[in-house]
Scaffold this motif. Sequence first.
Motif, PDB file in Angstrom:
ATOM      1  N   LEU A   1       7.121  69.004 166.348  1.00  0.00           N
ATOM      2  CA  LEU A   1       6.586  68.234 165.228  1.00  0.00           C
ATOM      3  C   LEU A   1       7.356  66.946 165.002  1.00  0.00           C
ATOM      4  O   LEU A   1       6.807  65.967 164.515  1.00  0.00           O
ATOM      5  CB  LEU A   1       6.563  69.086 163.960  1.00  0.00           C
ATOM      6  CG  LEU A   1       5.673  70.340 164.063  1.00  0.00           C
ATOM      7  CD1 LEU A   1       5.796  71.190 162.811  1.00  0.00           C
ATOM      8  CD2 LEU A   1       4.222  69.944 164.290  1.00  0.00           C
ATOM      9  N   ARG A   2       8.626  66.940 165.334  1.00  0.00           N
ATOM     10  CA  ARG A   2       9.433  65.717 165.274  1.00  0.00           C
ATOM     11  C   ARG A   2      10.658  65.915 166.151  1.00  0.00           C
ATOM     12  O   ARG A   2      11.018  67.031 166.490  1.00  0.00           O
ATOM     13  CB  ARG A   2       9.811  65.356 163.845  1.00  0.00           C
ATOM     14  CG  ARG A   2      10.687  66.322 163.133  1.00  0.00           C
ATOM     15  CD  ARG A   2      10.943  65.915 161.660  1.00  0.00           C
ATOM     16  NE  ARG A   2      11.725  66.914 161.017  1.00  0.00           N
ATOM     17  CZ  ARG A   2      13.030  67.094 161.182  1.00  0.00           C
ATOM     18  NH1 ARG A   2      13.700  66.300 161.972  1.00  0.00           N
ATOM     19  NH2 ARG A   2      13.671  68.048 160.558  1.00  0.00           N
ATOM     20  N   ILE A   3      11.270  64.799 166.520  1.00  0.00           N
ATOM     21  CA  ILE A   3      12.472  64.807 167.354  1.00  0.00           C
ATOM     22  C   ILE A   3      13.594  64.158 166.549  1.00  0.00           C
ATOM     23  O   ILE A   3      13.590  62.938 166.358  1.00  0.00           O
ATOM     24  CB  ILE A   3      12.246  64.040 168.676  1.00  0.00           C
ATOM     25  CG1 ILE A   3      11.093  64.642 169.478  1.00  0.00           C
ATOM     26  CG2 ILE A   3      13.526  63.975 169.498  1.00  0.00           C
ATOM     27  CD1 ILE A   3      11.344  66.037 169.993  1.00  0.00           C
ATOM     28  N   PRO A   4      14.568  64.917 166.063  1.00  0.00           N
ATOM     29  CA  PRO A   4      15.646  64.354 165.235  1.00  0.00           C
ATOM     30  C   PRO A   4      16.564  63.382 165.977  1.00  0.00           C
ATOM     31  O   PRO A   4      17.156  62.505 165.364  1.00  0.00           O
ATOM     32  CB  PRO A   4      16.434  65.573 164.770  1.00  0.00           C
ATOM     33  CG  PRO A   4      15.534  66.740 164.982  1.00  0.00           C
ATOM     34  CD  PRO A   4      14.624  66.369 166.109  1.00  0.00           C
TER      35      PRO A   4
ATOM     36  N   ALA B   1      16.079  60.914 168.897  1.00  0.00           N
ATOM     37  CA  ALA B   1      15.234  60.245 169.886  1.00  0.00           C
ATOM     38  C   ALA B   1      16.056  59.699 171.049  1.00  0.00           C
ATOM     39  O   ALA B   1      15.594  59.668 172.194  1.00  0.00           O
ATOM     40  CB  ALA B   1      14.429  59.137 169.220  1.00  0.00           C
TER      41      ALA B   1
ATOM     42  N   ASP C   1       8.290  67.579 174.487  1.00  0.00           N
ATOM     43  CA  ASP C   1       6.985  67.264 173.909  1.00  0.00           C
ATOM     44  C   ASP C   1       6.479  68.502 173.177  1.00  0.00           C
ATOM     45  O   ASP C   1       6.851  69.626 173.485  1.00  0.00           O
ATOM     46  CB  ASP C   1       5.999  66.859 175.006  1.00  0.00           C
ATOM     47  CG  ASP C   1       6.441  65.602 175.733  1.00  0.00           C
ATOM     48  OD1 ASP C   1       7.145  64.778 175.113  1.00  0.00           O
ATOM     49  OD2 ASP C   1       6.090  65.457 176.927  1.00  0.00           O
TER      50      ASP C   1
ATOM     51  N   GLU D   1       6.220  74.332 165.700  1.00  0.00           N
ATOM     52  CA  GLU D   1       5.018  74.695 164.936  1.00  0.00           C
ATOM     53  C   GLU D   1       4.945  76.196 164.670  1.00  0.00           C
ATOM     54  O   GLU D   1       4.467  76.624 163.616  1.00  0.00           O
ATOM     55  CB  GLU D   1       3.768  74.225 165.692  1.00  0.00           C
ATOM     56  CG  GLU D   1       2.530  74.241 164.846  1.00  0.00           C
ATOM     57  CD  GLU D   1       1.364  73.561 165.528  1.00  0.00           C
ATOM     58  OE1 GLU D   1       0.250  74.090 165.416  1.00  0.00           O
ATOM     59  OE2 GLU D   1       1.568  72.510 166.162  1.00  0.00           O
TER      60      GLU D   1
ATOM     61  N   ASP E   1      20.023  67.147 164.788  1.00  0.00           N
ATOM     62  CA  ASP E   1      20.368  65.924 164.066  1.00  0.00           C
ATOM     63  C   ASP E   1      21.772  65.491 164.482  1.00  0.00           C
ATOM     64  O   ASP E   1      22.717  66.269 164.357  1.00  0.00           O
ATOM     65  CB  ASP E   1      20.306  66.171 162.556  1.00  0.00           C
ATOM     66  CG  ASP E   1      20.534  64.923 161.749  1.00  0.00           C
ATOM     67  OD1 ASP E   1      21.690  64.425 161.760  1.00  0.00           O
ATOM     68  OD2 ASP E   1      19.586  64.437 161.117  1.00  0.00           O
TER      69      ASP E   1
ATOM     70  N   LYS F   1      16.583  62.355 173.567  1.00  0.00           N
ATOM     71  CA  LYS F   1      15.334  62.625 174.298  1.00  0.00           C
ATOM     72  C   LYS F   1      15.113  61.544 175.354  1.00  0.00           C
ATOM     73  O   LYS F   1      14.722  61.848 176.478  1.00  0.00           O
ATOM     74  CB  LYS F   1      14.149  62.671 173.342  1.00  0.00           C
ATOM     75  CG  LYS F   1      12.847  62.971 174.068  1.00  0.00           C
ATOM     76  CD  LYS F   1      11.642  62.959 173.170  1.00  0.00           C
ATOM     77  CE  LYS F   1      10.415  63.227 174.016  1.00  0.00           C
ATOM     78  NZ  LYS F   1       9.198  62.919 173.339  1.00  0.00           N
TER      79      LYS F   1
ATOM     80  N   ILE G   1      10.749  72.316 163.109  1.00  0.00           N
ATOM     81  CA  ILE G   1      10.210  71.352 164.079  1.00  0.00           C
ATOM     82  C   ILE G   1       9.326  72.052 165.098  1.00  0.00           C
ATOM     83  O   ILE G   1       8.546  71.405 165.788  1.00  0.00           O
ATOM     84  CB  ILE G   1      11.321  70.555 164.799  1.00  0.00           C
ATOM     85  CG1 ILE G   1      12.246  71.473 165.576  1.00  0.00           C
ATOM     86  CG2 ILE G   1      12.081  69.695 163.820  1.00  0.00           C
ATOM     87  CD1 ILE G   1      13.262  70.740 166.421  1.00  0.00           C
TER      88      ILE G   1
END
Length: 141
Positions: free
Chosen positions: A131-134, A136, A128, A99, A87, A139, A97
């Motif tokens: 579960l989520r990318i804090p 973006a 990739d 799995e 973050d 990335k 994040i």
Amino acid sequence: MDTSSSHLKDIRLEMEFKYLMNNAPQGVYVLPEFDHIRALHGVIFVRRGLFHDGVFRFRIDLPPNYNEFNSHPIVTFTPPIFNPLVDPVTGQLDLKIDEKLLEWHPDRHFIITAITFVKKIFYLKNYDGFLRIPNAEAKHL
């Protein structure tokens, strides 16, 4: 929580830390605070990849119920770093994040699990599958 249960959790935590001292991933160093065993300060030296030659500080806070189901350690980079999985405002790396770490099992997951994940985020070639990318923006770049 009664004091005997708390004492047993602290003993288990000490055993985890002793294991960590002898088995920490290369380039990662962690020490507990002098008067608070549930707060660890760490540094990672990244030797290759996108973050090569980087030195990053982080803190791991263990909740009071650590060593119970779903009592994830809290990993925070100080200062926050520019990484897709961190973050950008708080510097927090949410272990959930991944799995595989969505549920924290005290018989399978330990402090070294969190530290190994900390190291992993600097060597990934793509982000990739999380579960989520804090972050973006990181990335995308």
